[in-house]
Write a protein that holds these residues in place. Structure first.
Motif, PDB file in Angstrom:
ATOM      1  N   PHE A   1       0.831  -1.199   0.000  1.00 26.67           N
ATOM      2  CA  PHE A   1       0.000   0.000   0.000  1.00 26.67           C
ATOM      3  C   PHE A   1       0.870   1.255   0.000  1.00 26.67           C
ATOM      4  N   VAL A   2       1.935   1.237   0.798  1.00 30.37           N
ATOM      5  CA  VAL A   2       2.808   2.410   0.899  1.00 30.37           C
ATOM      6  C   VAL A   2       3.432   2.730  -0.458  1.00 30.37           C
ATOM      7  N   ARG A   3       3.759   1.678  -1.196  1.00 31.64           N
ATOM      8  CA  ARG A   3       4.349   1.896  -2.523  1.00 31.64           C
ATOM      9  C   ARG A   3       3.351   2.593  -3.456  1.00 31.64           C
ATOM     10  N   VAL A   4       2.076   2.204  -3.390  1.00 28.93           N
ATOM     11  CA  VAL A   4       1.061   2.855  -4.220  1.00 28.93           C
ATOM     12  C   VAL A   4       0.861   4.299  -3.776  1.00 28.93           C
ATOM     13  N   ILE A   5       0.857   4.524  -2.454  1.00 32.23           N
ATOM     14  CA  ILE A   5       0.726   5.887  -1.925  1.00 32.23           C
ATOM     15  C   ILE A   5       1.865   6.756  -2.447  1.00 32.23           C
ATOM     16  N   ASP A   6       3.062   6.190  -2.493  1.00 23.27           N
ATOM     17  CA  ASP A   6       4.218   6.903  -3.024  1.00 23.27           C
ATOM     18  C   ASP A   6       3.993   7.283  -4.485  1.00 23.27           C
ATOM     19  N   GLU A   7       3.501   6.342  -5.275  1.00 23.27           N
ATOM     20  CA  GLU A   7       3.267   6.615  -6.698  1.00 23.27           C
ATOM     21  C   GLU A   7       2.184   7.672  -6.878  1.00 23.27           C
ATOM     22  N   ILE A   8       1.123   7.593  -6.070  1.00 22.55           N
ATOM     23  CA  ILE A   8       0.041   8.585  -6.174  1.00 22.55           C
ATOM     24  C   ILE A   8       0.573   9.977  -5.845  1.00 22.55           C
ATOM     25  N   THR A   9       1.403  10.076  -4.798  1.00 20.92           N
ATOM     26  CA  THR A   9       1.986  11.371  -4.426  1.00 20.92           C
ATOM     27  C   THR A   9       2.820  11.940  -5.557  1.00 20.92           C
ATOM     28  N   GLN A  10       3.635  11.101  -6.184  1.00 18.37           N
ATOM     29  CA  GLN A  10       4.463  11.575  -7.299  1.00 18.37           C
ATOM     30  C   GLN A  10       3.599  12.026  -8.472  1.00 18.37           C
ATOM     31  N   LEU A  11       2.528  11.279  -8.755  1.00 26.05           N
ATOM     32  CA  LEU A  11       1.628  11.662  -9.837  1.00 26.05           C
ATOM     33  C   LEU A  11       0.908  12.979  -9.530  1.00 26.05           C
ATOM     34  N   GLU A  12       0.537  13.161  -8.248  1.00 26.16           N
ATOM     35  CA  GLU A  12      -0.124  14.408  -7.853  1.00 26.16           C
ATOM     36  C   GLU A  12       0.806  15.596  -8.038  1.00 26.16           C
ATOM     37  N   ARG A  13       2.081  15.435  -7.668  1.00 25.97           N
ATOM     38  CA  ARG A  13       3.039  16.533  -7.827  1.00 25.97           C
ATOM     39  C   ARG A  13       3.235  16.844  -9.306  1.00 25.97           C
ATOM     40  N   LEU A  14       3.283  15.797 -10.134  1.00 28.55           N
ATOM     41  CA  LEU A  14       3.417  15.989 -11.581  1.00 28.55           C
ATOM     42  C   LEU A  14       2.190  16.687 -12.132  1.00 28.55           C
ATOM     43  N   ARG A  15       1.028  16.281 -11.670  1.00 32.79           N
ATOM     44  CA  ARG A  15      -0.221  16.897 -12.117  1.00 32.79           C
ATOM     45  C   ARG A  15      -0.257  18.380 -11.751  1.00 32.79           C
ATOM     46  N   PHE A  16       0.170  18.704 -10.529  1.00 32.43           N
ATOM     47  CA  PHE A  16       0.165  20.096 -10.082  1.00 32.43           C
ATOM     48  C   PHE A  16       1.092  20.941 -10.945  1.00 32.43           C
ATOM     49  N   ARG A  17       2.290  20.421 -11.220  1.00 36.23           N
ATOM     50  CA  ARG A  17       3.232  21.164 -12.054  1.00 36.23           C
ATOM     51  C   ARG A  17       2.680  21.316 -13.475  1.00 36.23           C
TER      52      ARG A  17
ATOM     53  N   THR B   1      -5.264   6.316 -12.608  1.00 39.17           N
ATOM     54  CA  THR B   1      -5.067   5.471 -13.785  1.00 39.17           C
ATOM     55  C   THR B   1      -5.458   4.036 -13.462  1.00 39.17           C
ATOM     56  N   PRO B   2      -5.806   3.251 -14.485  1.00 34.10           N
ATOM     57  CA  PRO B   2      -6.119   1.830 -14.250  1.00 34.10           C
ATOM     58  C   PRO B   2      -4.985   1.100 -13.543  1.00 34.10           C
ATOM     59  N   ALA B   3      -3.749   1.498 -13.847  1.00 33.99           N
ATOM     60  CA  ALA B   3      -2.605   0.841 -13.215  1.00 33.99           C
ATOM     61  C   ALA B   3      -2.590   1.100 -11.711  1.00 33.99           C
ATOM     62  N   VAL B   4      -2.927   2.326 -11.304  1.00 36.37           N
ATOM     63  CA  VAL B   4      -2.963   2.660  -9.878  1.00 36.37           C
ATOM     64  C   VAL B   4      -4.054   1.860  -9.173  1.00 36.37           C
ATOM     65  N   ILE B   5      -5.253   1.817  -9.769  1.00 39.25           N
ATOM     66  CA  ILE B   5      -6.357   1.064  -9.179  1.00 39.25           C
ATOM     67  C   ILE B   5      -5.993  -0.414  -9.077  1.00 39.25           C
ATOM     68  N   MET B   6      -5.327  -0.931 -10.102  1.00 35.13           N
ATOM     69  CA  MET B   6      -4.915  -2.331 -10.095  1.00 35.13           C
ATOM     70  C   MET B   6      -3.930  -2.600  -8.966  1.00 35.13           C
ATOM     71  N   GLN B   7      -3.004  -1.671  -8.731  1.00 32.90           N
ATOM     72  CA  GLN B   7      -2.024  -1.842  -7.662  1.00 32.90           C
ATOM     73  C   GLN B   7      -2.693  -1.800  -6.288  1.00 32.90           C
ATOM     74  N   ILE B   8      -3.683  -0.921  -6.142  1.00 34.75           N
ATOM     75  CA  ILE B   8      -4.400  -0.841  -4.862  1.00 34.75           C
ATOM     76  C   ILE B   8      -5.152  -2.149  -4.601  1.00 34.75           C
ATOM     77  N   ASN B   9      -5.815  -2.663  -5.625  1.00 36.74           N
ATOM     78  CA  ASN B   9      -6.532  -3.931  -5.481  1.00 36.74           C
ATOM     79  C   ASN B   9      -5.576  -5.080  -5.208  1.00 36.74           C
ATOM     80  N   SER B  10      -4.421  -5.054  -5.867  1.00 44.62           N
ATOM     81  CA  SER B  10      -3.420  -6.092  -5.657  1.00 44.62           C
ATOM     82  C   SER B  10      -2.893  -6.066  -4.226  1.00 44.62           C
ATOM     83  N   ALA B  11      -2.683  -4.857  -3.696  1.00 38.64           N
ATOM     84  CA  ALA B  11      -2.211  -4.728  -2.314  1.00 38.64           C
ATOM     85  C   ALA B  11      -3.240  -5.287  -1.344  1.00 38.64           C
ATOM     86  N   ARG B  12      -4.510  -5.015  -1.589  1.00 35.22           N
ATOM     87  CA  ARG B  12      -5.566  -5.566  -0.731  1.00 35.22           C
ATOM     88  C   ARG B  12      -5.564  -7.091  -0.780  1.00 35.22           C
ATOM     89  N   TYR B  13      -5.461  -7.638  -1.977  1.00 32.68           N
ATOM     90  CA  TYR B  13      -5.484  -9.096  -2.141  1.00 32.68           C
ATOM     91  C   TYR B  13      -4.314  -9.738  -1.398  1.00 32.68           C
TER      92      TYR B  13
END
Length: 353
Positions: free
Chosen positions: A162-178, A191-203
């Motif tokens: 989960f922490v790894r996905v949170i890290d990726e989301i934070t980086q994407l948010e910073r990129l989006r802001f810029r 993105t579908p990839a982010v949702i897939m990673q979140i679901n994978s972490a839950r599983y």
């Protein structure tokens, strides 16, 4: 490691004394005594660390002796960083994280890792990575772009997926802001990839729950509820950081409600084993609860339970931020916007740990 390194031993004694000090009221003589003891061992460890870092930076060797020394240095830095997390209003933990990063990056050049310390180093890498991710969550300057070497081993890791996905989301948010700041086009929504990673972490976490030999079946159920709370909290963050209303609000509110249901289900169950893992879902649910005083009390009660079982750390300031967020409806687009706008103020410089 403490038996082999005076630096590690001093770091452990510093954090142990700091922890004991928190058992007493701030005006109690016990608190003052242990705080002084903690400061003494911390200063001793810092003095030894300065010498070790200087030796490591000057060394051109890659043998096992240098590898062992590097592992001891990293352990000391991580322990001192956690010591600063117990009272994180200062910038000490940032200094230790930066030092840990340098030790890790330098260690990448070693060709002869110390085999006996490999598992310990992997654990320390996870500790560093997760601390960096939580720090970057509420950091909005260039330091949040620093490299965070991701640990390859998942041994001793629980919520790291989960922490790894949170890290990726934070980086994407910073990129989006810029991108928005410079009028560049940017994809909206998780993105579908982010949702897939979140679901994978839950599983993977729910699968792990079935393999752990818990003391009681109720503990397994409690852990499963915490996993679901983590899952929905990370979904909320992906919506907030990457989505647009009204889809963002609908999805985030749905996950918020699921967290509140889980929190109510935890009532009467043993949460002391997992109290430290509730900060993230409590915070995320809290950011979606403007105008809901009854739910505010539920979040407050959750934070107070966490602090009762797992120390205060920066949790009082996290709750204080939520209180301010609840009182400023319409002033900011999101809590991220508020934290970014007020980043330099002590009020918004907090750690969700």
């Amino acid at each position: 490691m403490a038996e082999s390194s005076e630096t590690v031993l001093s770091s452990i004694l510093a954090i142990a004394a700091h922890d004991l000090a928190s058992e007493y009221h701030s005006n109690d003589v016990g608190s003052q005594t242990y705080h002084q003891m903690s400061k003494m061992y911390q200063n001793k460890s810092l003095a030894l660390l300065a010498k070790e870092l200087k030796t490591l930076s000057a060394s051109s060797s890659s043998g096992s002796d240098v590898s062992a020394s590097s592992a001891f240095t990293l352990a000391s830095v991580i322990i001192l960083c956690n010591n600063e997390f117990m009272q994180p209003q200062g910038a000490g933990w940032r200094v230790h994280l930066a030092a840990a990063r340098e030790v890790i990056l330098a260690a990448k050049n070693r060709s002869h890792p110390h085999k006996q310390l490999t598992s310990i180093e992997e654990f320390l890498m996870i500790e560093f990575y997760e601390a960096s991710v939580w720090a970057n969550l509420t950091t909005f300057d260039d330091s949040s772009e620093d490299v965070k070497p991701f640990p390859h081993s998942k041994e001793n890791a629980v919520f790291t997926d989960f922490v790894r996905v949170i890290d990726e989301i934070t980086q994407l948010e910073r990129l989006r802001f810029r991108s928005q700041s410079h009028s560049f086009p940017y994809h909206s929504g998780p993105t579908p990839a982010v949702i897939m990673q979140i679901n994978s972490a839950r599983y993977s976490m729910l699968h792990l729950a079935e393999t752990i030999n818990f003391h009681a079946e109720e503990d397994r159920r409690t852990f499963q509820l915490v996993v679901l709370m983590y899952y929905h909290a990370t979904l909320i963050y992906s919506c907030q950081a990457l989505g647009e209303p009204p889809t963002r609000d609908f999805n985030a509110h749905s996950s918020r409600n699921e967290i509140l249901k889980c929190l109510q289900s935890l009532s009467g169950m043993r949460i002391d084993l997992f109290a430290q893992d509730l900060v993230w879902p409590l915070f995320m649910a809290g950011t979606e609860l403007r105008g809901n005083p009854e739910a505010h009390n539920l979040i407050r009660g959750g934070f107070h339970s966490v602090m009762q079982f797992s120390r205060t750390l920066d949790r009082a300031r996290v709750l204080s931020f939520l209180e301010s967020w609840w009182k400023t409806p319409g002033a900011y687009v999101s809590w991220i916007d508020m934290a970014r706008t007020q980043y330099r103020s002590s009020h918004c410089d907090f750690l969700v740990v």
